[in-house]
Design an enzyme around this catalytic site. Structure first.
Site, PDB file in Angstrom:
ATOM      1  CG  ASP A  17      17.284  16.527  36.641  1.00 34.45           C
ATOM      2  OD1 ASP A  17      17.121  16.843  35.454  1.00 34.45           O
ATOM      3  OD2 ASP A  17      16.343  16.295  37.417  1.00 34.45           O
ATOM      4  CG  ASP A  66      12.837  13.919  33.888  1.00 33.46           C
ATOM      5  OD1 ASP A  66      13.748  14.063  33.058  1.00 33.46           O
ATOM      6  OD2 ASP A  66      12.484  14.816  34.670  1.00 33.46           O
ATOM      7  NE  ARG A  96      11.756  24.424  37.078  1.00 31.17           N
ATOM      8  CZ  ARG A  96      11.807  24.243  38.392  1.00 31.17           C
ATOM      9  NH1 ARG A  96      11.698  23.031  38.886  1.00 31.17           N
ATOM     10  NH2 ARG A  96      11.976  25.246  39.206  1.00 31.17           N
ATOM     11  CE  LYS A 127      10.316  14.967  37.222  1.00 29.22           C
ATOM     12  NZ  LYS A 127      11.352  15.990  37.389  1.00 29.22           N
ATOM     13  CB  SER A 175      13.813  23.087  42.222  1.00 26.98           C
ATOM     14  OG  SER A 175      13.076  24.127  42.800  1.00 26.98           O
ATOM     15  CB  THR A 176      11.307  20.947  45.884  1.00 19.46           C
ATOM     16  OG1 THR A 176      11.085  19.831  45.000  1.00 19.46           O
ATOM     17  CG2 THR A 176      10.535  22.140  45.386  1.00 19.46           C
ATOM     18  N   GLY A 177      14.106  19.236  45.468  1.00 23.15           N
ATOM     19  CA  GLY A 177      14.715  17.941  45.800  1.00 23.15           C
ATOM     20  C   GLY A 177      13.760  16.777  45.615  1.00 23.15           C
TER      21      GLY A 177
HETATM   22  C1  R5P Z   1      12.342  18.870  35.613  1.00 25.77           C
HETATM   23  O1  R5P Z   1      11.968  18.222  34.661  1.00 25.77           O
HETATM   24  C2  R5P Z   1      13.773  19.164  35.886  1.00 25.77           C
HETATM   25  O2  R5P Z   1      14.615  18.579  34.957  1.00 25.77           O
HETATM   26  C3  R5P Z   1      14.169  18.727  37.269  1.00 25.77           C
HETATM   27  O3  R5P Z   1      14.063  17.328  37.371  1.00 25.77           O
HETATM   28  C4  R5P Z   1      13.262  19.341  38.290  1.00 25.77           C
HETATM   29  O4  R5P Z   1      13.018  20.673  38.001  1.00 25.77           O
HETATM   30  C5  R5P Z   1      13.815  19.214  39.670  1.00 25.77           C
HETATM   31  O5  R5P Z   1      12.941  19.839  40.550  1.00 25.77           O
HETATM   32  P1  R5P Z   1      12.734  19.295  42.011  1.00 25.77           P
HETATM   33  O6  R5P Z   1      14.070  19.259  42.664  1.00 25.77           O
HETATM   34  O7  R5P Z   1      11.790  20.278  42.626  1.00 25.77           O
HETATM   35  O8  R5P Z   1      12.109  17.934  41.903  1.00 25.77           O
END
Ligand code: R5P
Length: 293
Positions: free
Chosen positions: A217, A167, A93, A190, A221-223
């Site tokens: 997706d 996104d 990322r 997003k 990660s954090t959701g």
């Molecule tokens: C970011 O662009 C990735 O594709 C995921 O949407 C993102 O990393 C998800 O992270 P989180 O669960 O923290 O929102």
């Protein structure tokens, strides 16, 4: 070719070896009392192409270093070629300098892997093509999305569901899932604050009233992303919302918070072992590695 199931992906590595009918070289590993990693090959790799299966989910730094130690040691012990199979590629990322002075982390990771003797990388749904290029390695990026969509259709009975990208970056994933599910696809806009990490999904009308929607997706990660998308979908009358991802990192209480937000279920792959890792990518990896046999 010999398969080396790394400490982070032991089960997955053994399944890949079995599917290929290849020898799995066992690896001994431990942490010293001060936290340093130790690895040891318990079998010969001399003259061989070795496929090291090691996903780099949290703790990322430990799993990355174990991969470097294994690759460097394999070359040192006479391996002729190292293929690093890294289903979840950590640091992808940070594929550019978002703010002045930042490290482009994935580029540094690529340098480390090359220095450790990695000749080729096989990964799954890496965050971006920029990240793949920045690694500076011969690399193949596989997609687990058709497997996830097939699972949703066949095991969960959700054929005909609407596939949603949270996104624009995930749009290709929703499109790919739609080829299996056939219920149409769309995307949201997003934004994530670079400072706080907080996720905001722009209001956008989607034709989801009364329908089942699956959010696709690369990772959760954090959701934050799935929670924001779920709330919007429910507000627009979606009957059921599911989330499917290749890499269920699900840090802390992410899964609990996702379900509490109204999401009806989360599904992921065994790229990252977790309670939702019900789809195996072993076959996908084995097919890719067949040419190395
Ligand atoms: C970011 O662009 C990735 O594709 C995921 O949407 C993102 O990393 C998800 O992270 P989180 O669960 O923290 O929102």
């Amino acid at each position: 070719m010999k398969v080396v199931p790394g400490p982070a992906s032991k089960e997955l590595g053994l399944r890949v070896a079995e599917l290929l009918g290849a020898e799995a070289v066992q690896v001994g590993y431990k942490l010293f009392p001060d936290g340093e990693s130790y690895v040891r090959f318990d079998g010969s790799v001399e003259g061989e192409t070795v496929a090291i299966i090691q996903s780099t989910y949290p703790p990322q730094d430990k799993h990355l270093l174990e991969l470097c130690l294994l690759s460097d040691a394999a070359k040192d012990l006479g391996a002729k070629r190292v293929v690093a199979v890294v289903p979840y590629m950590a640091y992808a990322r940070q594929d550019k300098r978002f703010m002045d002075g930042e490290a482009i982390s994935i580029r540094t990771v690529g340098k480390l892997l090359r220095a450790a003797g990695v000749d080729k990388l096989v990964t799954v749904d890496i965050h971006s093509n920029e990240a793949l290029r920045a690694l500076g390695l011969e690399a193949v990026n596989l997609s687990a999305i058709p497997l996830l969509a097939r699972y949703m259709a066949e095991e969960k009975g959700l054929a005909g569901a609407f596939a949603l990208a949270p996104d624009r970056g995930a749009l290709d994933k929703a499109e790919e899932a739609n080829k299996v599910l056939g219920g149409g696809f769309g995307w949201l806009h997003k934004e994530r604050s670079l400072l706080t990490g907080e996720v905001r999904v722009e209001e956008k009308m989607l034709d989801v009233s009364g329908r089942t929607v699956i959010i696709f997706d690369d990772m959760i990660s954090t959701g934050g992303t799935v929670i924001a998308a779920t709330k919007l979908l429910k507000k627009q009358g979606a009957a059921r919302v599911y989330a499917a991802c290749s890499h269920p990192l699900l840090v802390g209480d992410a899964l609990k918070r996702i379900l509490a937000s109204g999401c009806d279920g989360v599904v992921g792959t065994d790229s990252v072992p977790s309670s939702v890792s019900v789809v195996s990518i072993a076959g996908l990896l084995a097919r890719e590695l067949r040419d190395e046999l």
